[in-house]
Design a protein around this motif. Structure first.
Motif, PDB file in Angstrom:
ATOM      1  N   SER A 185      19.221   2.883  15.963  1.00 28.95           N
ATOM      2  CA  SER A 185      18.173   3.859  15.660  1.00 28.95           C
ATOM      3  C   SER A 185      17.109   3.935  16.746  1.00 28.95           C
ATOM      4  O   SER A 185      16.282   4.855  16.749  1.00 28.95           O
ATOM      5  N   GLY A 186      17.094   2.962  17.650  1.00 21.69           N
ATOM      6  CA  GLY A 186      16.059   2.878  18.672  1.00 21.69           C
ATOM      7  C   GLY A 186      14.810   2.141  18.218  1.00 21.69           C
ATOM      8  O   GLY A 186      13.873   1.960  18.995  1.00 21.69           O
ATOM      9  N   ARG A 187      14.797   1.674  16.965  1.00 20.64           N
ATOM     10  CA  ARG A 187      13.582   1.055  16.452  1.00 20.64           C
ATOM     11  C   ARG A 187      13.345  -0.345  17.016  1.00 20.64           C
ATOM     12  O   ARG A 187      12.204  -0.706  17.333  1.00 20.64           O
ATOM     13  N   PHE A 188      14.392  -1.144  17.141  1.00 21.97           N
ATOM     14  CA  PHE A 188      14.228  -2.535  17.577  1.00 21.97           C
ATOM     15  C   PHE A 188      14.820  -2.737  18.965  1.00 21.97           C
ATOM     16  O   PHE A 188      15.867  -2.181  19.297  1.00 21.97           O
ATOM     17  N   ALA A 189      14.149  -3.546  19.746  1.00 25.03           N
ATOM     18  CA  ALA A 189      14.648  -3.972  21.050  1.00 25.03           C
ATOM     19  C   ALA A 189      14.672  -5.492  21.074  1.00 25.03           C
ATOM     20  O   ALA A 189      13.786  -6.141  20.513  1.00 25.03           O
ATOM     21  N   ALA A 190      15.688  -6.051  21.685  1.00 25.00           N
ATOM     22  CA  ALA A 190      15.809  -7.506  21.795  1.00 25.00           C
ATOM     23  C   ALA A 190      16.125  -7.875  23.229  1.00 25.00           C
ATOM     24  O   ALA A 190      16.777  -7.105  23.956  1.00 25.00           O
ATOM     25  N   TRP A 191      15.653  -9.040  23.638  1.00 25.56           N
ATOM     26  CA  TRP A 191      15.996  -9.528  24.964  1.00 25.56           C
ATOM     27  C   TRP A 191      16.053 -11.053  24.954  1.00 25.56           C
ATOM     28  O   TRP A 191      15.415 -11.726  24.147  1.00 25.56           O
ATOM     29  N   THR A 192      16.863 -11.567  25.871  1.00 22.83           N
ATOM     30  CA  THR A 192      17.010 -13.010  26.066  1.00 22.83           C
ATOM     31  C   THR A 192      16.671 -13.335  27.504  1.00 22.83           C
ATOM     32  O   THR A 192      17.054 -12.604  28.426  1.00 22.83           O
ATOM     33  N   VAL A 193      15.952 -14.435  27.710  1.00 19.49           N
ATOM     34  CA  VAL A 193      15.635 -14.909  29.056  1.00 19.49           C
ATOM     35  C   VAL A 193      15.996 -16.386  29.168  1.00 19.49           C
ATOM     36  O   VAL A 193      16.037 -17.110  28.175  1.00 19.49           O
ATOM     37  N   PHE A 194      16.294 -16.807  30.384  1.00 20.78           N
ATOM     38  CA  PHE A 194      16.433 -18.225  30.679  1.00 20.78           C
ATOM     39  C   PHE A 194      15.042 -18.786  30.967  1.00 20.78           C
ATOM     40  O   PHE A 194      14.340 -18.290  31.851  1.00 20.78           O
ATOM     41  N   VAL A 195      14.638 -19.807  30.229  1.00 21.20           N
ATOM     42  CA  VAL A 195      13.375 -20.479  30.536  1.00 21.20           C
ATOM     43  C   VAL A 195      13.612 -21.715  31.381  1.00 21.20           C
ATOM     44  O   VAL A 195      12.675 -22.290  31.928  1.00 21.20           O
ATOM     45  N   SER A 196      14.857 -22.156  31.471  1.00 22.36           N
ATOM     46  CA  SER A 196      15.279 -23.174  32.438  1.00 22.36           C
ATOM     47  C   SER A 196      16.761 -22.998  32.637  1.00 22.36           C
ATOM     48  O   SER A 196      17.478 -22.605  31.718  1.00 22.36           O
ATOM     49  N   GLY A 197      17.249 -23.276  33.851  1.00 26.28           N
ATOM     50  CA  GLY A 197      18.643 -22.989  34.153  1.00 26.28           C
ATOM     51  C   GLY A 197      18.826 -21.518  34.440  1.00 26.28           C
ATOM     52  O   GLY A 197      17.985 -20.689  34.111  1.00 26.28           O
ATOM     53  N   GLU A 198      19.945 -21.171  35.075  1.00 26.51           N
ATOM     54  CA  GLU A 198      20.191 -19.779  35.466  1.00 26.51           C
ATOM     55  C   GLU A 198      21.560 -19.294  35.021  1.00 26.51           C
ATOM     56  O   GLU A 198      22.015 -18.249  35.443  1.00 26.51           O
ATOM     57  N   SER A 199      22.253 -20.056  34.183  1.00 21.65           N
ATOM     58  CA  SER A 199      23.606 -19.678  33.794  1.00 21.65           C
ATOM     59  C   SER A 199      23.977 -20.326  32.484  1.00 21.65           C
ATOM     60  O   SER A 199      23.568 -21.453  32.199  1.00 21.65           O
TER      61      SER A 199
END
Length: 338
Positions: free
Chosen positions: A142-156
């Motif tokens: 619907s376009g209402r929610f957006a989600a994202w993930t980030v690395f806070v340590s490590g790169e893989s």
């Protein structure tokens, strides 16, 4: 030869070399934007929006001046000349006229990483700081929610030690859930709390409440189903990473680790009603969150042969038949928002 003539000859030689260098630069840039000559062809003008029907959007990962730009091609002609926008992202996804663009500069500190929520005309409507390096991004149907993930340590995800943080934003109310680790977790029917809990790879249902994601804890990965309104997650199956919900919401596509501790994955599809799974025809290791182009076809990124830090988009049938097929070169983060 007199000194003045020598100086004139030297000046002429310098001008000639400068002109040759400029021509080579222009030619290299032109070649970098033409297929088969070092990079994809970039069409002039036209603009990019999130509301045009029949288009495929992706980030341009080919070498050249528009590297990282959000680009568009006709979905029926994915290898045709692409139109590039002025929006540069590390990860991108869009649905129903809403896009999420994760930005990061090479070597940037965490406070320089941002999540941009953009409208159908790619105008930024909200900017939020990211706690680490961009990894995954999704928008609800619907376009209402957006989600994202980030690395806070490590790169893989193949690293021996890594930590992630996954957030969900309500783009209508502005409410931010900064970390899924704050949700109540039920594992095998029991409450579970542990310091090593990590979530990543959200995918949304059409009901604007249900989502699926990856949970990692105690050396195992799990598929979880969550509720935004109740702030809960429940485990469903093991050895599931980067899930992607099918348009008909009956199946999950995901990457499955081929053996414990290995940094190799095989793409699978699971029936949510029975939790039965089958492997797809793609036998190369896919470290990506696949996208359903329709109810029958999945798209995903794989490293470009012989090119550092570049990927191509491939497709494969979701039923396990057929064979992988190149969708378009020099591209990542596909979505079909229209």
């Amino acid at each position: 030869m007199s000194l003045s003539r020598r100086l004139l000859v030297l000046a002429a030689a310098v001008l000639l070399l400068a002109g040759l260098a400029a021509a080579l630069v222009v030619r290299a840039a032109d070649r970098a934007e033409r297929p088969g000559t070092g990079g994809p062809e970039i069409a002039a003008g036209g603009g990019v929006t999130l509301s045009r029907q029949g288009e495929l959007l992706f980030l341009n990962s080919g070498q050249g001046p528009r590297r990282g730009a959000l680009a568009a091609v006709p979905a029926g002609a994915p290898q045709s000349a692409r139109t590039a926008s002025d929006l540069d992202c590390r990860r991108f996804y869009a649905a129903a006229g809403t896009g999420v663009c994760l930005r990061s500069s090479p070597g940037a500190l965490a406070q320089d990483n941002k999540a941009l929520i953009v409208d159908a005309d790619l105008r930024t409507v909200r900017s939020l700081p990211l706690a680490g390096t961009p990894s995954r991004a999704r928008v609800s149907p619907s376009g209402r929610f957006a989600a994202w993930t980030v690395f806070v340590s490590g790169e893989s995800y193949g690293s021996a030690f890594f930590s992630t943080r996954t957030a969900i934003l309500d783009t209508r109310t502005g409410k931010l859930e900064p970390s899924l680790e704050e949700f109540a977790l039920s594992m095998d029917g029991r409450d579970h709390r542990a310091a090593d809990v990590n979530f990543w790879g959200v995918t949304f249902s059409k009901d604007d409440d249900t989502f699926y994601a990856t949970l990692a804890t105690a050396g195992q990965t799990h598929l979880v189903r969550g509720s935004i309104s109740r702030r809960t997650v429940t485990t469903l199956a093991q050895n599931v990473e980067c899930p992607s919900l099918s348009p008909d919401e009956t199946r999950i596509a995901y990457k499955k680790r081929v053996r414990p501790g290995a940094t190799l994955w095989r793409e699978h599809v699971m029936d949510l009603g029975t939790l039965r799974e089958h492997a797809l025809a793609e036998k190369r290791s896919v470290d990506d969150q696949a996208v359903w182009l329709d109810d029958r076809t999945l798209a995903y990124a794989l490293p470009t042969d012989g090119a550092a830090d570049s990927t191509d988009l491939w497709t494969v049938p979701a039923d396990g038949t057929g064979a992988p097929r190149l969708l378009t070169s020099g591209a990542s983060s596909p979505s079909r928002p229209g």
